[in-house]
Design a protein around this motif. Structure first.
Motif, PDB file in Angstrom:
ATOM      1  N   GLN A 108      -7.445   0.188 -38.142  1.00  0.00           N
ATOM      2  CA  GLN A 108      -8.750   0.182 -37.809  1.00  0.00           C
ATOM      3  C   GLN A 108      -9.224  -0.910 -39.077  1.00  0.00           C
ATOM      4  OE1 GLN A 108     -11.032   0.851 -35.418  1.00  0.00           O
ATOM      5  NE2 GLN A 108      -8.779   1.808 -34.451  1.00  0.00           N
ATOM      6  N   SER A 109     -10.343  -1.766 -38.896  1.00  0.00           N
ATOM      7  CA  SER A 109     -10.800  -2.305 -39.945  1.00  0.00           C
ATOM      8  C   SER A 109     -11.468  -1.603 -41.013  1.00  0.00           C
ATOM      9  CB  SER A 109     -11.844  -3.550 -39.394  1.00  0.00           C
ATOM     10  OG  SER A 109     -12.727  -3.915 -40.635  1.00  0.00           O
ATOM     11  N   PRO A 110     -10.824  -1.941 -42.535  1.00  0.00           N
ATOM     12  CA  PRO A 110     -11.652  -1.164 -43.576  1.00  0.00           C
ATOM     13  C   PRO A 110     -13.137  -1.373 -43.780  1.00  0.00           C
ATOM     14  CG  PRO A 110     -10.422  -3.027 -44.172  1.00  0.00           C
ATOM     15  CD  PRO A 110     -10.006  -3.076 -42.824  1.00  0.00           C
ATOM     16  N   ASN A 111     -13.621  -2.275 -43.053  1.00  0.00           N
ATOM     17  CA  ASN A 111     -14.969  -2.564 -43.276  1.00  0.00           C
ATOM     18  C   ASN A 111     -15.893  -2.140 -42.168  1.00  0.00           C
ATOM     19  OD1 ASN A 111     -14.175  -3.679 -45.765  1.00  0.00           O
ATOM     20  ND2 ASN A 111     -13.697  -5.780 -44.892  1.00  0.00           N
ATOM     21  N   GLY A 112     -15.714  -1.144 -41.586  1.00  0.00           N
ATOM     22  CA  GLY A 112     -16.815  -0.703 -40.612  1.00  0.00           C
ATOM     23  C   GLY A 112     -16.798  -1.284 -39.461  1.00  0.00           C
ATOM     24  N   GLY A 113     -15.699  -1.897 -39.028  1.00  0.00           N
ATOM     25  CA  GLY A 113     -15.490  -2.397 -37.420  1.00  0.00           C
ATOM     26  C   GLY A 113     -15.551  -4.181 -37.621  1.00  0.00           C
ATOM     27  N   GLU A 114     -15.282  -4.464 -38.808  1.00  0.00           N
ATOM     28  CA  GLU A 114     -15.349  -6.047 -38.776  1.00  0.00           C
ATOM     29  C   GLU A 114     -14.151  -6.667 -37.964  1.00  0.00           C
ATOM     30  OE1 GLU A 114     -15.908  -7.605 -42.301  1.00  0.00           O
ATOM     31  OE2 GLU A 114     -17.520  -6.442 -43.064  1.00  0.00           O
ATOM     32  N   SER A 115     -14.439  -7.715 -37.259  1.00  0.00           N
ATOM     33  CA  SER A 115     -13.214  -8.104 -36.468  1.00  0.00           C
ATOM     34  C   SER A 115     -12.445  -9.193 -37.333  1.00  0.00           C
ATOM     35  CB  SER A 115     -13.905  -8.849 -35.287  1.00  0.00           C
ATOM     36  OG  SER A 115     -14.567  -8.074 -34.343  1.00  0.00           O
ATOM     37  N   LEU A 116     -12.662  -9.668 -38.256  1.00  0.00           N
ATOM     38  CA  LEU A 116     -11.967 -10.267 -39.130  1.00  0.00           C
ATOM     39  C   LEU A 116     -11.795  -9.722 -40.511  1.00  0.00           C
ATOM     40  CD1 LEU A 116      -9.996 -12.824 -39.870  1.00  0.00           C
ATOM     41  CD2 LEU A 116     -12.366 -14.125 -40.351  1.00  0.00           C
ATOM     42  N   PHE A 117     -10.473  -9.324 -41.127  1.00  0.00           N
ATOM     43  CA  PHE A 117     -10.544  -8.830 -42.464  1.00  0.00           C
ATOM     44  C   PHE A 117      -9.184  -9.395 -43.180  1.00  0.00           C
ATOM     45  CE2 PHE A 117      -9.192  -5.483 -39.869  1.00  0.00           C
ATOM     46  CZ  PHE A 117      -7.817  -5.242 -40.414  1.00  0.00           C
ATOM     47  N   LEU A 118      -9.324  -9.330 -44.513  1.00  0.00           N
ATOM     48  CA  LEU A 118      -8.389  -9.625 -45.355  1.00  0.00           C
ATOM     49  C   LEU A 118      -7.495  -8.320 -45.547  1.00  0.00           C
ATOM     50  CD1 LEU A 118      -6.900 -12.022 -47.267  1.00  0.00           C
ATOM     51  CD2 LEU A 118      -8.488 -10.944 -49.115  1.00  0.00           C
ATOM     52  N   ALA A 119      -6.130  -8.668 -45.121  1.00  0.00           N
ATOM     53  CA  ALA A 119      -5.150  -7.483 -45.136  1.00  0.00           C
ATOM     54  C   ALA A 119      -4.459  -7.266 -46.554  1.00  0.00           C
ATOM     55  CB  ALA A 119      -4.571  -7.427 -43.894  1.00  0.00           C
ATOM     56  N   GLY A 120      -4.201  -8.461 -47.061  1.00  0.00           N
ATOM     57  CA  GLY A 120      -3.328  -8.410 -48.245  1.00  0.00           C
ATOM     58  C   GLY A 120      -3.396  -9.952 -48.942  1.00  0.00           C
ATOM     59  N   ALA A 121      -2.729 -10.087 -49.960  1.00  0.00           N
ATOM     60  CA  ALA A 121      -2.736 -11.394 -50.464  1.00  0.00           C
ATOM     61  C   ALA A 121      -2.296 -12.522 -49.428  1.00  0.00           C
ATOM     62  CB  ALA A 121      -1.856 -11.528 -51.827  1.00  0.00           C
ATOM     63  N   GLY A 122      -3.118 -13.307 -49.077  1.00  0.00           N
ATOM     64  CA  GLY A 122      -2.747 -14.546 -48.053  1.00  0.00           C
ATOM     65  C   GLY A 122      -2.338 -13.971 -46.654  1.00  0.00           C
ATOM     66  N   GLU A 123      -2.949 -12.903 -46.230  1.00  0.00           N
ATOM     67  CA  GLU A 123      -3.037 -12.261 -44.788  1.00  0.00           C
ATOM     68  C   GLU A 123      -4.159 -11.868 -44.431  1.00  0.00           C
ATOM     69  OE1 GLU A 123      -0.800  -8.575 -43.720  1.00  0.00           O
ATOM     70  OE2 GLU A 123       0.890 -10.066 -43.392  1.00  0.00           O
ATOM     71  N   TRP A 124      -4.680 -12.313 -43.223  1.00  0.00           N
ATOM     72  CA  TRP A 124      -5.578 -11.898 -42.576  1.00  0.00           C
ATOM     73  C   TRP A 124      -5.347 -11.353 -41.102  1.00  0.00           C
ATOM     74  CZ3 TRP A 124      -4.687 -16.254 -45.353  1.00  0.00           C
ATOM     75  CH2 TRP A 124      -5.593 -16.288 -46.241  1.00  0.00           C
ATOM     76  N   VAL A 125      -6.320 -10.376 -40.657  1.00  0.00           N
ATOM     77  CA  VAL A 125      -6.272  -9.641 -39.336  1.00  0.00           C
ATOM     78  C   VAL A 125      -7.387  -9.902 -38.583  1.00  0.00           C
ATOM     79  CG1 VAL A 125      -5.837  -7.612 -38.274  1.00  0.00           C
ATOM     80  CG2 VAL A 125      -4.652  -7.752 -40.321  1.00  0.00           C
ATOM     81  N   VAL A 126      -7.138 -10.664 -37.095  1.00  0.00           N
ATOM     82  CA  VAL A 126      -8.314 -10.728 -36.432  1.00  0.00           C
ATOM     83  C   VAL A 126      -8.323  -9.691 -35.222  1.00  0.00           C
ATOM     84  CG1 VAL A 126      -9.336 -12.452 -34.725  1.00  0.00           C
ATOM     85  CG2 VAL A 126      -8.275 -13.404 -36.790  1.00  0.00           C
ATOM     86  N   THR A 127      -9.409  -9.126 -34.921  1.00  0.00           N
ATOM     87  CA  THR A 127      -9.299  -7.973 -34.165  1.00  0.00           C
ATOM     88  C   THR A 127      -9.899  -8.313 -32.678  1.00  0.00           C
ATOM     89  OG1 THR A 127      -9.335  -6.263 -35.665  1.00  0.00           O
ATOM     90  CG2 THR A 127      -9.806  -5.584 -33.485  1.00  0.00           C
ATOM     91  N   LEU A 128      -8.921  -8.640 -31.435  1.00  0.00           N
ATOM     92  CA  LEU A 128      -9.928  -9.057 -30.168  1.00  0.00           C
ATOM     93  C   LEU A 128     -10.032  -7.777 -29.405  1.00  0.00           C
ATOM     94  CD1 LEU A 128      -7.268 -11.774 -29.361  1.00  0.00           C
ATOM     95  CD2 LEU A 128      -9.497 -12.039 -30.515  1.00  0.00           C
ATOM     96  N   THR A 129     -11.315  -7.527 -28.893  1.00  0.00           N
ATOM     97  CA  THR A 129     -11.385  -6.316 -28.183  1.00  0.00           C
ATOM     98  C   THR A 129     -11.872  -6.875 -26.748  1.00  0.00           C
ATOM     99  OG1 THR A 129     -13.747  -6.752 -28.824  1.00  0.00           O
ATOM    100  CG2 THR A 129     -12.440  -5.222 -30.116  1.00  0.00           C
TER     101      THR A 129
END
Length: 82
Positions: free
Chosen positions: A16-37
């Motif tokens: 789950q996104s660590p920021n309350g349901g955001e669909s794009l978040f930084l997951a680590g240094a130089g890594e991003w996660v985009v959530t599609l629903t």
């Protein structure tokens, strides 16, 4: 965010996104996660993808209904070799 013990830097299918349901978040240094629903509109996806750095590349995905797309900075820009 939950992680797999064998691959601790990758989110699991139920991450789950660590920021309350955001669909794009930084997951680590130089890594991003985009959530599609299923309810996501194409314009939302385009808006999120436009916020990624130009040098980010798609590397893998997780999930089935909610899909997590993982992007990382291209190795040639992140200090690695091609």
């Amino acid at each position: 965010m939950t992680t797999d013990a064998d691959d601790a830097d990758r989110p699991s299918d139920d991450a789950q996104s660590p920021n309350g349901g955001e669909s794009l978040f930084l997951a680590g240094a130089g890594e991003w996660v985009v959530t599609l629903t299923p309810s996501m509109r194409p314009a939302e996806l385009i808006r999120m993808l436009r916020t990624l750095p130009e040098t980010a590349e798609f590397v893998e995905s997780f999930g089935d209904v909610d899909l997590l797309l993982i992007f990382q900075l291209a190795q040639r820009y992140a200090g690695g070799s091609v």
